[in-house]
Enzyme design. Sequence first.
Site, PDB file in Angstrom:
ATOM      1  CD  GLU A 186      -3.856  -3.286  -6.976  1.00  0.00           C
ATOM      2  OE1 GLU A 186      -3.954  -2.509  -5.992  1.00  0.00           O
ATOM      3  OE2 GLU A 186      -4.689  -3.287  -7.908  1.00  0.00           O
ATOM      4  CG  HIS A 233      -4.088   0.900 -17.642  1.00  0.00           C
ATOM      5  ND1 HIS A 233      -3.898   2.060 -16.944  1.00  0.00           N
ATOM      6  CD2 HIS A 233      -5.153   0.286 -17.045  1.00  0.00           C
ATOM      7  CE1 HIS A 233      -4.806   2.155 -15.983  1.00  0.00           C
ATOM      8  NE2 HIS A 233      -5.576   1.086 -16.025  1.00  0.00           N
TER       9      HIS A 233
END
Length: 679
Positions: free
Chosen positions: A405, A474
Site C-alpha cells: 500500500e 474491513h
Amino acid sequence: MNATADPALDTAALQALWRTMQRIRRFDERVRELFLDGTVKGTAHSCVGQEAIAAGACAALQESDFIISHHRGHGHCLAKGAEMPRMMAELLGRIDGYCRGLGGSMHVADLERNILGANGVVGAGIGIGTGAALAAQLRGDGSIGIAFFGDGAANEGIFHEALNLASLWKLPIVYLCENNQYGLSTAMSDSTAVDRLSRRAAGYSMPGLTIDGNDVLAVRATVAEAVERARRGEGPTLIEALTWRWGEHSMRANLPAYRSGVQEEQGRARDPIARVEASLREQHGVEDAWFAAQRAEVEMELAAAEAFARASREPTFDDLQDVVTAPHAAAAEAALWPGGSDDGSQRKLTFADAIREAFAIEMQRDPRVFLIGEDIGKIGGIFAVTRGLLERFGAARVRDTPISEQAIALAAVGAAISGQRPVAEVQIFDFVTLMMDALVNQAAKFRFMLGGVPTVPLVLRGPTGGGVRLGAQHSQSLESWLMHVPGLVVLAPSNPYDAKGLMLAALRDDNPVVFLEHKLAYLAPAAPVPEGDYVVPIGKAALRRAGEHCTVVATMTMVDKALAAANKLARAGISIEIIDPRTLRPLDLPTIVSSVKKTSRLVIVHEGWKRAGFGSEVAAAVAEEAIDWLDAPIVRITSRELPMPYNDKLERATMPQEADIVEAVRALVQRDAVAGRFE
Ligand SMILES: Cc1ncc(C[n+]2csc(CCOP(=O)(O)OP(=O)(O)O)c2C)c(N)n1
Ligand SMILES: [Mg+2]
C-alpha cells in the site's frame, strides 16, 4: 577506482567536480553560520563531508533526468543545477525562494530542472522517486532518475516495497544510499541487521554495490553504469556510498556525544574535496592560482546569493492564493438527475459500472490516466470496478501491483508530480492507514510546500463502509480523517449518476482526490446514468428532496435511508429536506446553511463514528453560521462507537438505519410541536 587513478577523466571534468563540491561545502558552511546567528530558522541538515555523492552522481545525469532527495539535500539540488540565490532565499523564508518561503530547507525543489524535492519524511523520496520513474517509463522518453536517501531510511518499510516494485517493473531508477553510518544518533550497527546495505539488493533481484562515497570518481563511474542500465530498460540498481557527515545531525541538534573523537578524526581524514584537490595538483598539474580564483568565485556567488535572499521580501497571506488547492476545473453538470423522474426508459448502470464507464471515457481521452492497485487488472478488482479495462487499455495503464500500500500510494504521488494522472485503488478503504504518509504528508502538501505551483493530480479510490459482514478491519468509515487535511479533496457519491460524474471530475482535477465508494452502493440496483461525458462539479451538494420541517444532511448510503425515511415521515405530515453533500471536502456549506435557515432544524446522518466525525464538522459549521435560525438542537445520527461487529444483526444495529432517522426527526419536530413551534 579512486580519485588519484583515473587517467580517463580529463582535467576540466575533474575541475568541474571539484568546483561543484566546493560550492556545496561553502553553501552549507555559510548556512550553518546563518543558522547560528538566527538568520536561517527552524533547522537544516548540512551535507558537509558528503559532497562527493551529490557531485559524482549528478555528473552522470542528463538535464531531463530527475533526482529526488531527502532532508540532507542542499548538495543534491546544487549539483543538479539549482540556483544558489533561490536556494538561499528559501532558507531565509523569502518570497523569491524556490518554495516562496513556504517550504524551507527540507522541501527545496526545482521542477524545471527535474529536482523533485527534498523531503522531511525519512524514506518518502524512495517511494515518490519510484513513482517518478514509473512516469518516465510510461512516457518512454528515455529519462531516468536517482533517489538519494540515508542509511537510516533503508530501514523504512517503503525501501523494501519500492525496491521490489521497481525491480518487478524494471523501472528506470538508481537508489543511491548515502551511508554516513548514522541515522540521527543511532549507529548503523545498532539499527541494521546487515553490515552492507547493498546486500539487500539481492532480495529484490537487482545489482547492489557498495562504494567509497568520498571518492567522487568512483561515485560518478558507478552511478553512470547504473544510469545506463536503467536507460536500457534493465531496471534499478542499489548503490551504497560510504561516507561520513561532519558535525551534527542537524544544525539544531545539540546532542550528548554519541560518536568518538577518533571516529570523527578518521571520518574527516577522508575529506572528498581534499582528495580531488590532491589529484588535480599531482596528476593534472593544476596550480594554486586556479584554486584561489575558483575559491574567490564561489565566495562571490555565495555573497551574491545571500544578498539576493536578504533583499527578497517575506511572503504574506496575500501571496497564498490557491497555494493549498489548485482551482477546480469549471464543470457543467448534465441537466439530468434521475431521482423521481425515472420513467423506466433511461439507461441504468450499477455503481461499479458507472465508475468504470468514467475510467473508460477518460482513459480514452487522456493518455496520462492510468490505474494502479492490487488485483485491479486481471480480475478487475475484488468489486469488479475495473473489470475489462486491462483488456481494453493494456497492462501498462492497468497495473496489478504487489500488496504494497505504501508503495502504491507514494508511487502515485511521484507519478502525479511527474505529469501523469494516476488512479490508485485501495483494496479496502481501511488499509488507507498504510497510505497515510503518502496522502497526508506528501500528496496534500506537495503543492503548498513548493510554493503553490505544482499540481498533484491523483485519485485514491476504493470501497468503504460496513454492511457486508467484513468485520472490524474491513468496514470502517474513516472519511473524517481525510476531510481534516487541507490539500485533499474528498468525494463521497451516493448513486451511480454521481459516481460517474464525480469520477470524471476527479480524473480531471489537479488535486489529490480521495474517492469513496460505499460497498453497499456496489450492491444497490442499477440506476439511470447518461451515456457519454458529463461532470458533477466538485464542492457542490445536491438537493435530493425539498421539504420544510427539517433538513437532513446524509452521506453515501445514508441518502437512500433518508429518502425512505422521508416517505414514512410524509405520511405523518412531516416533510424533510434532504441534502447530499457529495463532496465532503470542500464542503458546500452555503447549500446546507440556506436549507437550515429555511427549515430551522438539522439532522446529520452518516456512517462514521460520532466523535470528531463528519457530523461534528457540519454541526459546528452550521452553529457558527446559522445558530439563530435553529429552533431545536442539532442531531447527529451515526454508527455506535464500536468497531464493526461481525454478527450481522449487531452490524446492522451498529450502523444508522432508516428507523433512526424517522425517530430522530419525529422527536425533534414533536418537541417543537409541544412547544407550539411546529406548523
Ligand atoms: C519517518 C521519519 N522518522 C523520523 C524522522 C526524524 N529524522 C529526521 S532525519 C533522521 C535520521 C535519518 O537518517 P538517515 O536516513 O541515515 O539520513 P542522514 O540524516 O544520516 O543523512 C530522523 C530519525 C523523520 N523525519 N521522518
Ligand atoms: Mg545516515
